[in-house]
Structures are given as C-alpha cells and as structure tokens.
Design a protein around this motif. Structure first.
Motif, PDB file in Angstrom:
ATOM      1  N   ARG A 113       1.102  -1.245   0.435  1.00  0.00           N
ATOM      2  CA  ARG A 113      -0.208  -0.204   0.423  1.00  0.00           C
ATOM      3  C   ARG A 113       1.058   0.964  -0.301  1.00  0.00           C
ATOM      4  NH1 ARG A 113      -4.540  -1.606  -1.631  1.00  0.00           N
ATOM      5  NH2 ARG A 113      -5.605   0.359  -1.112  1.00  0.00           N
ATOM      6  N   ASN A 114       0.758   2.140  -0.602  1.00  0.00           N
ATOM      7  CA  ASN A 114       1.557   3.804  -1.148  1.00  0.00           C
ATOM      8  C   ASN A 114       0.873   4.245  -0.397  1.00  0.00           C
ATOM      9  OD1 ASN A 114       3.500   2.427  -3.066  1.00  0.00           O
ATOM     10  ND2 ASN A 114       1.740   3.186  -4.705  1.00  0.00           N
ATOM     11  N   VAL A 115       1.248   4.115   1.244  1.00  0.00           N
ATOM     12  CA  VAL A 115       0.223   5.116   2.491  1.00  0.00           C
ATOM     13  C   VAL A 115       1.305   5.136   3.140  1.00  0.00           C
ATOM     14  CG1 VAL A 115      -0.954   5.380   4.893  1.00  0.00           C
ATOM     15  CG2 VAL A 115      -1.603   3.956   2.515  1.00  0.00           C
ATOM     16  N   LEU A 116       1.225   6.820   3.161  1.00  0.00           N
ATOM     17  CA  LEU A 116       2.565   7.745   4.322  1.00  0.00           C
ATOM     18  C   LEU A 116       1.445   8.514   5.152  1.00  0.00           C
ATOM     19  CD1 LEU A 116       4.597   9.938   1.816  1.00  0.00           C
ATOM     20  CD2 LEU A 116       5.012   8.420   2.666  1.00  0.00           C
ATOM     21  N   VAL A 117       1.758   8.253   6.591  1.00  0.00           N
ATOM     22  CA  VAL A 117       0.598   9.009   7.871  1.00  0.00           C
ATOM     23  C   VAL A 117       1.972   9.909   8.625  1.00  0.00           C
ATOM     24  CG1 VAL A 117       0.240   8.836  10.071  1.00  0.00           C
ATOM     25  CG2 VAL A 117       0.429   6.615   8.091  1.00  0.00           C
ATOM     26  N   ALA A 118       1.049  10.982   8.368  1.00  0.00           N
ATOM     27  CA  ALA A 118       1.448  12.502   9.023  1.00  0.00           C
ATOM     28  C   ALA A 118       0.630  12.518  10.852  1.00  0.00           C
ATOM     29  CB  ALA A 118       1.206  13.917   8.465  1.00  0.00           C
ATOM     30  N   VAL A 119       1.813  12.580  11.680  1.00  0.00           N
ATOM     31  CA  VAL A 119       1.197  13.190  13.187  1.00  0.00           C
ATOM     32  C   VAL A 119       2.307  14.174  13.655  1.00  0.00           C
ATOM     33  CG1 VAL A 119       1.623  11.842  15.419  1.00  0.00           C
ATOM     34  CG2 VAL A 119       1.270  10.022  13.187  1.00  0.00           C
ATOM     35  N   THR A 120       0.189  15.366  13.763  1.00  0.00           N
ATOM     36  CA  THR A 120       1.294  15.898  14.599  1.00  0.00           C
ATOM     37  C   THR A 120       1.051  15.974  16.308  1.00  0.00           C
ATOM     38  OG1 THR A 120      -1.413  17.395  14.806  1.00  0.00           O
ATOM     39  CG2 THR A 120       0.085  17.362  12.708  1.00  0.00           C
ATOM     40  N   THR A 121       2.098  16.491  16.505  1.00  0.00           N
ATOM     41  CA  THR A 121       1.102  16.664  18.513  1.00  0.00           C
ATOM     42  C   THR A 121       2.115  17.888  19.369  1.00  0.00           C
ATOM     43  OG1 THR A 121       2.788  15.292  20.213  1.00  0.00           O
ATOM     44  CG2 THR A 121       3.614  15.424  18.615  1.00  0.00           C
ATOM     45  N   ASN A 122       2.156  18.339  20.283  1.00  0.00           N
ATOM     46  CA  ASN A 122       2.392  19.062  21.119  1.00  0.00           C
ATOM     47  C   ASN A 122       3.465  18.947  21.903  1.00  0.00           C
ATOM     48  OD1 ASN A 122       0.123  20.991  19.784  1.00  0.00           O
ATOM     49  ND2 ASN A 122      -1.071  20.508  21.552  1.00  0.00           N
ATOM     50  N   GLU A 123       3.484  17.367  21.691  1.00  0.00           N
ATOM     51  CA  GLU A 123       5.299  17.473  23.064  1.00  0.00           C
ATOM     52  C   GLU A 123       6.440  17.692  22.280  1.00  0.00           C
ATOM     53  OE1 GLU A 123       4.207  15.144  25.413  1.00  0.00           O
ATOM     54  OE2 GLU A 123       2.454  15.037  25.855  1.00  0.00           O
ATOM     55  N   ASP A 124       7.296  17.529  22.994  1.00  0.00           N
ATOM     56  CA  ASP A 124       8.795  17.713  23.207  1.00  0.00           C
ATOM     57  C   ASP A 124       9.377  16.227  22.633  1.00  0.00           C
ATOM     58  OD1 ASP A 124       8.506  20.419  23.889  1.00  0.00           O
ATOM     59  OD2 ASP A 124       8.770  19.372  25.943  1.00  0.00           O
ATOM     60  N   LEU A 125      10.381  16.318  21.854  1.00  0.00           N
ATOM     61  CA  LEU A 125      10.640  15.047  21.011  1.00  0.00           C
ATOM     62  C   LEU A 125      11.560  14.528  21.827  1.00  0.00           C
ATOM     63  CD1 LEU A 125      11.458  13.684  18.853  1.00  0.00           C
ATOM     64  CD2 LEU A 125      14.101  15.318  19.302  1.00  0.00           C
ATOM     65  N   GLU A 126      11.620  14.600  23.611  1.00  0.00           N
ATOM     66  CA  GLU A 126      12.208  13.816  24.726  1.00  0.00           C
ATOM     67  C   GLU A 126      11.025  12.766  25.099  1.00  0.00           C
ATOM     68  OE1 GLU A 126      12.552  16.808  24.154  1.00  0.00           O
ATOM     69  OE2 GLU A 126      14.105  17.271  23.653  1.00  0.00           O
ATOM     70  N   ARG A 127      10.194  13.239  24.906  1.00  0.00           N
ATOM     71  CA  ARG A 127       8.822  12.381  25.737  1.00  0.00           C
ATOM     72  C   ARG A 127       8.236  11.260  24.806  1.00  0.00           C
ATOM     73  NH1 ARG A 127       4.134  16.156  28.667  1.00  0.00           N
ATOM     74  NH2 ARG A 127       4.552  13.551  29.297  1.00  0.00           N
ATOM     75  N   LEU A 128       8.190  12.062  23.176  1.00  0.00           N
ATOM     76  CA  LEU A 128       8.024  10.851  22.040  1.00  0.00           C
ATOM     77  C   LEU A 128       8.752   9.609  22.623  1.00  0.00           C
ATOM     78  CD1 LEU A 128       8.256  13.229  19.083  1.00  0.00           C
ATOM     79  CD2 LEU A 128       6.733  12.850  20.457  1.00  0.00           C
ATOM     80  N   HIS A 129       7.718   8.719  22.338  1.00  0.00           N
ATOM     81  CA  HIS A 129       7.949   7.339  22.444  1.00  0.00           C
ATOM     82  C   HIS A 129       9.258   6.787  20.941  1.00  0.00           C
ATOM     83  CE1 HIS A 129       7.861   3.035  22.441  1.00  0.00           C
ATOM     84  NE2 HIS A 129       7.278   2.477  22.781  1.00  0.00           N
ATOM     85  N   PRO A 130      10.808   6.133  21.811  1.00  0.00           N
ATOM     86  CA  PRO A 130      11.181   5.800  20.943  1.00  0.00           C
ATOM     87  C   PRO A 130      11.074   4.986  19.569  1.00  0.00           C
ATOM     88  CG  PRO A 130      11.672   5.372  22.859  1.00  0.00           C
ATOM     89  CD  PRO A 130      10.518   5.763  22.822  1.00  0.00           C
TER      90      PRO A 130
END
Length: 367
Positions: free
Chosen positions: A283-300
């Motif tokens: 499937r030619n699918v891309l996913v764009a996610v927006t978040t207000n979180e700091d990079l350090e708090r994002l899941h590895p």
C-alpha cells in the motif's frame, strides 16, 4: 458432482422482525433487500454522493414511490420501476443511492439516471486542493467524504516559519515518490506554530501524486481493527493506480508519547504496522502525525532512524523574525512569538492577560 438441489435464496428464510428499537427507516431498508435476497432482482449497484442539490430527488423518471421515512438526521425513500427497485438514504447534504435490478445493465442505467446532475460542483479555486475526511458514522460505520480546502503556496507561507524550520519544510515540499524512504511524517511543537497550515500546503504541493486524507477520530482508528482496515485499503477517489495516500492524524499526543504502550494498548504498534509493517505492505500509504509533545517525550519506536520521512520541530519565530513578520517590534515577545500570536497581534487582539500584580505567584498569568 451432482447439481445443487436448491438455489441460494431457497435456503434463506425471509422474515422481518421489528421491535420498538427499529425506526420506519429501518423497515424501509429491510423491504428494499427483499427482491435481491429472493433472486428476483439479483444485480445491485450503488453510489455515495456529497453536496447533493436540495432540489434533486435522486429518483429516475417514471419511478413509483413505495415508502418514505424521515427522522431528525436522515430520510429514506423506497421506489420501483419496471424490473428494478431503488433505495435513497439522505443526510445533511450527502446521500447513498442503491439499485437492484433484473440485469446488471439495467441496475447501472437506473443508477446513472437517478444521480445524473445531482451534485453541486463548486468551481475549484487555483489555491484549492481536494482533501478527504474519514470518520466513523453511528449509522453507516467508517465513511469518507471530500472537501475543497484552501491552501497557500509554499512561497506564500514560508515567512511563517523560523529559518531552520522553513529549510526543512522546503525540502519536504519538493519530495516526489522516488524520494520516499520512511513512511512517517512527524511534526511536533507547541500549539499555534503553524503545523496544520504546513500540512495543508503540503497537500497542495503533492496533489499531482498524493491524495491527502484527514482522520477526524484518530483515537478510534487504532482501537478499531475494522476501521483501520477500511482506511488501510482506502478509496482512490477515481485516481490512477499507484497514487500515494497521506493520512493526517492531528494532536496524537497520547498515542506517540513515551508511555503510549501502557496508556494506549496496541494503538501505537498498529500505527507503526501501518507505516512499515505487514499492514502497510503493498500500500502506498504515508502517515503524518502532529503532536504538541517535546521530542524527548516521544516513544523511541516512533523516532527511530529510518522510520520517518521527515521529523520537524515547529517552534515560534525568533524575536527578529517576529518583528519582521509583523512590521514592528511593538507587542513582540522577548523570546519571539508563535504564528497564532502574530496573527492575533496583527488583528489588534493580542492574548488576554490578567493585570500585573505587585506580588503573588499567579501574577501576570495568561488566561
């Protein structure tokens, strides 16, 4: 092998049970299926319409209306003609039209005559782009509708972003299918910094090769396997085979922060599976996610190398950039301003604040 002794419909008892939880529209729906179920009209064609003209009946010439039902948000009409039966379900400005008939050609012809010139087609503006919107309807399940979205050209909105962000965004705007490596686009940063505006412009920049769909209920998407499969399979909206799709998931803080595995169950793993796991294969699918979180708090797992096509932190403009954008230093913050703050200052209605007090821990808090 001997011939089958019974037709499929003979093994299907037709019985309509109605109780006080059913509406008249439910009865109309059930009656419509009768001739299809018995095999009298074994062929069916259907169509979903957006922006239906108020004057459109969605009935072909010569149709005889058998039943009508209307409630607060939906109407249903059952009609028939020589060799065919038609069901029209309408809500707001949308509609589903389904025809059963004795032949496939007749079903297709009746559907075309019923829906001919039924939709309003606004003249697209040069800066408009067609964007899809997915959501789960209580009555109809996963559903996609489309709208014309206004989106500025990249050259027009480039001054809205600080220099490093603008440079990263410009590279993203120029991406083609040949440049795609990772399948995840991650835009993170404080509210009001222009993440959504950038995605609208991205939809415009990529419109020749990529259909952009916004998921209005992303928290449900990754907890409902059926909904996820409908979106993964997708609707190509009449586009050519091989066209890419970009799914927009806005404000997904709970989903992709570091403790998401504990708070969101399997939602995070399903997101990652959609981007580079078995679910996304073929499937030619891309996913764009927006978040207000700091990079350090994002899941590895979200930010690991090779997973992201782009990972851009969208922050405020510097003080100098803010003054240049506004044309004056009046009202500009010591550390600069977000895009939302700058637009508010331009309109003359900057952020409301309580009067400054002589002392106290809460002095000067913004409302």
């Amino acid at each position: 092998m001997g011939a089958m002794s019974a037709t499929p419909e003979s093994a299907l008892p037709i019985r309509l049970n109605v109780d006080d939880s059913d509406s008249p529209a439910d009865v109309v729906d059930a009656l419509f299926l009768g001739r299809f179920a018995t095999g009298e009209q074994p062929h069916a064609h259907s169509s979903s319409l957006d922006r239906v003209k108020k004057a459109a009946t969605l009935l072909p010439p010569g149709a005889t209306v058998l039943r009508t039902a209307r409630d607060d948000d939906r109407s249903a009409t059952l009609a028939e003609g020589d060799g065919w039966t038609l069901l029209v379900s309408r809500w707001n400005r949308g509609a589903d039209v389904t025809v059963t008939a004795t032949t496939e050609e007749l079903a297709r012809d009746v559907l075309e005559r019923a829906t001919e010139a039924a939709q309003d087609e606004p003249e697209p503006q040069p800066d408009d782009v067609t964007m899809g919107f997915w959501y789960v309807s209580p009555r109809r399940g996963p559903h996609r509708t489309t709208r014309q979205i206004s989106a500025g050209a990249w050259d027009e909105i480039r001054p809205h972003y600080s220099a490093p962000v603008a440079e990263a965004m410009e590279q993203l705007m120029k991406v083609t299918p040949d440049d795609i490596s990772g399948r995840l686009l991650l835009l993170h940063g404080p509210p009001g910094t222009g993440k959504t505006s950038a995605l609208r412009t991205l939809a415009r920049s990529w419109r020749d090769w990529c259909q952009v769909d916004c998921v209005l209920d992303p928290e449900r998407l990754f907890s409902d396997v059926g909904y996820l499969m409908d979106i993964a399979i997708g609707e190509d909206d009449g586009t050519a085979k091989g066209r890419w799709r970009l799914l927009l998931l806005e404000d997904c803080d709970e989903l992709i922060r570091g403790e998401a595995k504990h708070t969101a169950g399997q939602a995070l793993s399903r997101l990652l599976n959609l981007t580079d796991g078995l679910l996304g294969q073929g499937r030619n699918v891309l996913v764009a996610v927006t978040t207000n979180e700091d990079l350090e708090r994002l899941h590895p797992a979200v930010v690991r190398p090779g997973r992201c096509l782009a990972r851009i932190e969208v922050g405020p403009l510097t003080r100098r950039e803010s003054a240049r954008w506004l044309g004056t230093e009046e009202g500009v913050g010591r550390e600069g301003n977000t895009l939302a703050e700058l637009f508010a200052l331009r309109r003359g209605n900057g952020p409301a604040s309580v009067p400054k007090q002589e002392s106290g821990a809460d002095a000067g808090l913004y409302l």
